[in-house]
Every structure is written in C-alpha cells, then in structure tokens.
Design an enzyme around this catalytic site. Structure first.
Site, short mmCIF file in Angstrom:
data_model
loop_
_atom_site.label_atom_id
_atom_site.label_comp_id
_atom_site.label_asym_id
_atom_site.label_seq_id
_atom_site.Cartn_x
_atom_site.Cartn_y
_atom_site.Cartn_z
N ASP A 77 0.86 -1.19 0.00
CA ASP A 77 0.00 0.00 0.00
C ASP A 77 0.90 1.24 0.00
O ASP A 77 2.11 1.15 0.23
CB ASP A 77 -0.93 0.02 1.23
CG ASP A 77 -1.90 1.19 1.20
OD1 ASP A 77 -2.38 1.54 0.10
OD2 ASP A 77 -2.17 1.80 2.26
N SER A 78 0.27 2.39 -0.24
CA SER A 78 1.01 3.65 -0.17
C SER A 78 1.40 3.97 1.27
O SER A 78 2.30 4.78 1.51
CB SER A 78 0.14 4.78 -0.71
OG SER A 78 -1.09 4.81 0.01
N TYR A 90 -1.13 8.60 -2.37
CA TYR A 90 -1.27 8.32 -3.80
C TYR A 90 -2.50 9.04 -4.39
O TYR A 90 -2.54 9.31 -5.58
CB TYR A 90 -1.43 6.81 -4.02
CG TYR A 90 -0.14 6.03 -4.13
CD1 TYR A 90 1.09 6.60 -3.81
CD2 TYR A 90 -0.15 4.70 -4.57
CE1 TYR A 90 2.27 5.87 -3.92
CE2 TYR A 90 1.03 3.97 -4.69
CZ TYR A 90 2.23 4.56 -4.36
OH TYR A 90 3.39 3.84 -4.48
N CYS A 106 -4.37 -1.50 -2.20
CA CYS A 106 -4.55 -0.07 -2.42
C CYS A 106 -5.43 0.08 -3.66
O CYS A 106 -5.04 -0.32 -4.76
CB CYS A 106 -3.18 0.58 -2.65
SG CYS A 106 -3.28 2.33 -3.06
N ASN A 107 -6.62 0.62 -3.45
CA ASN A 107 -7.55 0.80 -4.58
C ASN A 107 -6.97 1.75 -5.61
O ASN A 107 -7.15 1.57 -6.82
CB ASN A 107 -8.88 1.36 -4.07
CG ASN A 107 -9.60 0.39 -3.16
OD1 ASN A 107 -10.50 -0.31 -3.58
ND2 ASN A 107 -9.21 0.33 -1.89
N THR A 108 -6.28 2.79 -5.12
CA THR A 108 -5.75 3.81 -6.03
C THR A 108 -4.66 3.22 -6.93
O THR A 108 -4.71 3.39 -8.16
CB THR A 108 -5.18 5.00 -5.21
OG1 THR A 108 -6.15 5.37 -4.22
CG2 THR A 108 -4.87 6.17 -6.09
N CYS A 142 -11.26 2.67 -0.09
CA CYS A 142 -9.85 2.98 0.14
C CYS A 142 -9.48 2.20 1.40
O CYS A 142 -10.23 2.22 2.39
CB CYS A 142 -9.66 4.48 0.36
SG CYS A 142 -8.04 4.94 1.03
N THR A 143 -8.35 1.51 1.35
CA THR A 143 -8.03 0.61 2.47
C THR A 143 -7.76 1.36 3.78
O THR A 143 -7.81 0.78 4.85
CB THR A 143 -6.83 -0.28 2.12
OG1 THR A 143 -5.77 0.54 1.60
CG2 THR A 143 -7.21 -1.31 1.08
N HIS A 144 -7.48 2.65 3.68
CA HIS A 144 -7.29 3.45 4.90
C HIS A 144 -8.60 3.61 5.70
O HIS A 144 -8.57 3.87 6.90
CB HIS A 144 -6.77 4.84 4.56
CG HIS A 144 -5.29 4.91 4.32
ND1 HIS A 144 -4.70 4.40 3.17
CD2 HIS A 144 -4.28 5.44 5.05
CE1 HIS A 144 -3.40 4.62 3.23
NE2 HIS A 144 -3.11 5.24 4.35
N1 DGL Z 1 -4.93 3.15 0.64
C1 DGL Z 1 -5.07 3.70 -0.65
C2 DGL Z 1 -6.33 3.17 -1.35
O1 DGL Z 1 -6.84 2.09 -1.02
C3 DGL Z 1 -5.00 5.19 -0.86
C4 DGL Z 1 -4.41 6.14 0.10
C5 DGL Z 1 -3.56 7.21 -0.60
O2 DGL Z 1 -4.13 8.25 -1.01
O3 DGL Z 1 -2.37 6.96 -0.72
O4 DGL Z 1 -6.83 3.79 -2.26
#
Ligand code: DGL
Length: 261
Positions: A11-12, A43, A74-76, A182-184
């Site tokens: 992930d980011s 990201y 990470c979805n992004t 988003c995984t966060h």
């Molecule tokens: N965790 C990331 C996701 O699932 C994005 C967080 C970021 O902006 O880096 O999209």
C-alpha cells in the site's frame, strides 16, 4: 516456488494494514512482507507516473525476496498501475476495487455511498465498474481528499477525524450502504458507524483475503505451517516503522469488535 515463501502486501501507507490484519486472521501460518511506499504517500492526489514507479519498485523489491503472490492492498494503485506489474511477473497479483458489486447485490435499488480517493473515482477502471452496477442502485460517489492522510497520522477516532467526516457527510441522508473504497478508511469504522448507525458498511478487504486464500489453494501455494511472520518494508522507515505495530493492533481490535465485518 515454495509454499513457505512470503506473500507481499503493498500500500502507499498504513491502509493495507487493514488487509494484512484480515490475512493474519484467515491465514495465520503464512509469512508476509508488508511494503508501504510512505515516501510517496498519499497516492490519491499524485500523478499516475509516480504511482506506477512506486508500485513497480515495490514489486521488484518483493520479487527479489521471493514472494509467491502479491496483494496490491490499495484501490488507487490498483486502478492506475496493476496491469503494469502483472505484465512483469509470473506470480499471481491481486488488486482491489471499491466493493460496489457486493453492495448492489446486497441492497438492490438502495442508496449506496462510495468513499474513495479522488483518483480512484476518476479512473476508467471505476467508471467501468460503475457502468455495470448503476442500474441496480442509486450510487453516490464521495471523493475524500485528505482523509487517508488523517488516518496515516493516526486521527482515526478523534476530533480531527470527526470534523472531516462531519463536512464530508453534510446533507447526506438515507444511506443504506457505505462502500469503503480505500483501504485506509476501515480505520475510521467506529466514527462512520456513529454518522450512519443504520447503514451497512462494506469493506473490500474481506473479499480480497477470501480471494487470496482461494488463489493460494488453486496454485498449491498454501503453507502447512501454523505460525508465520511479518517483515515490514517501507520507503520512509523513520516515519512508518515506529507506527506499524500500533496501527496493526488498532485495526485488529476493530475487526474483532465488528466480527471481522
Ligand atoms: N490506501 C489507498 C487506497 O486504497 C490510498 C491512500 C492514498 O491516497 O495513498 O486507495
């Protein structure tokens, strides 16, 4: 490829720890490498070229360590760059997308809010997903710039997180399902539940880890060991390493309190 080789989770930043925590529950014998590209976080507001470079570098580093499979948690990064790394490696590479399909299946013709980074919601991968699902529910896209940053800094259940969500959710009513794209955002679950006590909250991590278990079994890569270990790698050790265990403990507790949601 040996079954004791590690699984790489990328992930980011800290978001993928929500996927790692689920994997530790479901696949306790596996060895994991968690890789956070903290130097390039977030990201969600980066140029695709930076994300591609970061993801390729992570895949190469983990490939050198012999990973048997990789999860882009990470979805992004999945929307922007997963095809770039799939073209380079033989091991299975799993990505993530906002769990819109399970959301509309569970809640036919309901109001579904999708929370994700602005970049995920802009990418063509999401537009294709939306085209498949939008006749089955009223889908509301909620880009949340800066929200992953709050989580990264540990503001998941405090006044700062609450202030952000109050603004984001202003005027949003009668939501039946919230998709955490988003995984966060799973870190914010207790706060989000306060705003929408009646809504069902769907996080893509559960489906991803089920898929991972299936892929390992299919490729005969499931370990027979009962206890594995975690190696942590990051592009910004001074920031990420001291925080890793605290984030993992927090999200593990959230999952337990919510029956693995
Ligand atoms: N965790 C990331 C996701 O699932 C994005 C967080 C970021 O902006 O880096 O999209």
């Amino acid at each position: 490829m040996k079954e004791t080789n590690p699984i790489g989770i990328f992930d980011s930043g800290v978001g993928g720890i929500s996927v790692l925590a689920r994997a530790l529950i479901s696949l306790p014998g596996e060895n994991f490498i968690y890789y956070a590209d903290t130097a390039n976080f977030p990201y969600g507001d980066k140029e695709p070229a930076i994300i591609k470079k970061g993801l390729c570098q992570a895949a190469e580093t983990m490939n050198a360590k012999g990973i048997k499979t990789m999860v882009v948690a990470c979805n992004t990064a999945t929307s922007v760059a997963i095809e770039d790394i799939r073209a380079c490696y033989d091991f299975p590479i799993l990505g993530m997308e906002p769990a819109l399909k399970p959301a509309v299946e569970k809640a036919e013709n309901k109001r579904v809010a999708v929370l994700a980074t602005a970049l995920t919601l802009r990418e063509s991968k999401f537009h294709k997903l939306l085209a498949k699902c939008q006749s089955r529910g009223q889908i509301i896209n909620l880009p949340a710039p800066g929200l992953a940053d709050l989580v990264e800094q540990g503001h998941y259940n405090d006044a700062e997180g609450e202030k952000y969500l109050t603004q984001l959710f202003q005027g949003l009513k009668d939501i039946d399902v919230i998709v955490l794209g988003c995984t966060h955002y799973l870190f914010l679950l207790p706060l989000i539940q306060k705003y929408f006590p009646q809504a069902e909250i769907i996080d893509g991590g559960l489906g991803t880890v089920r898929h991972l278990a299936h892929v390992l079994a299919e490729h005969d890569l499931k370990t027979k060991a009962t206890k594995g270990n975690i190696e942590v790698m990051t592009t910004k050790p001074s920031v990420f390493l001291p925080r890793f265990q605290g984030h993992l403990d927090y999200i593990t507790a959230i999952l337990k309190q919510n029956n693995n949601i």
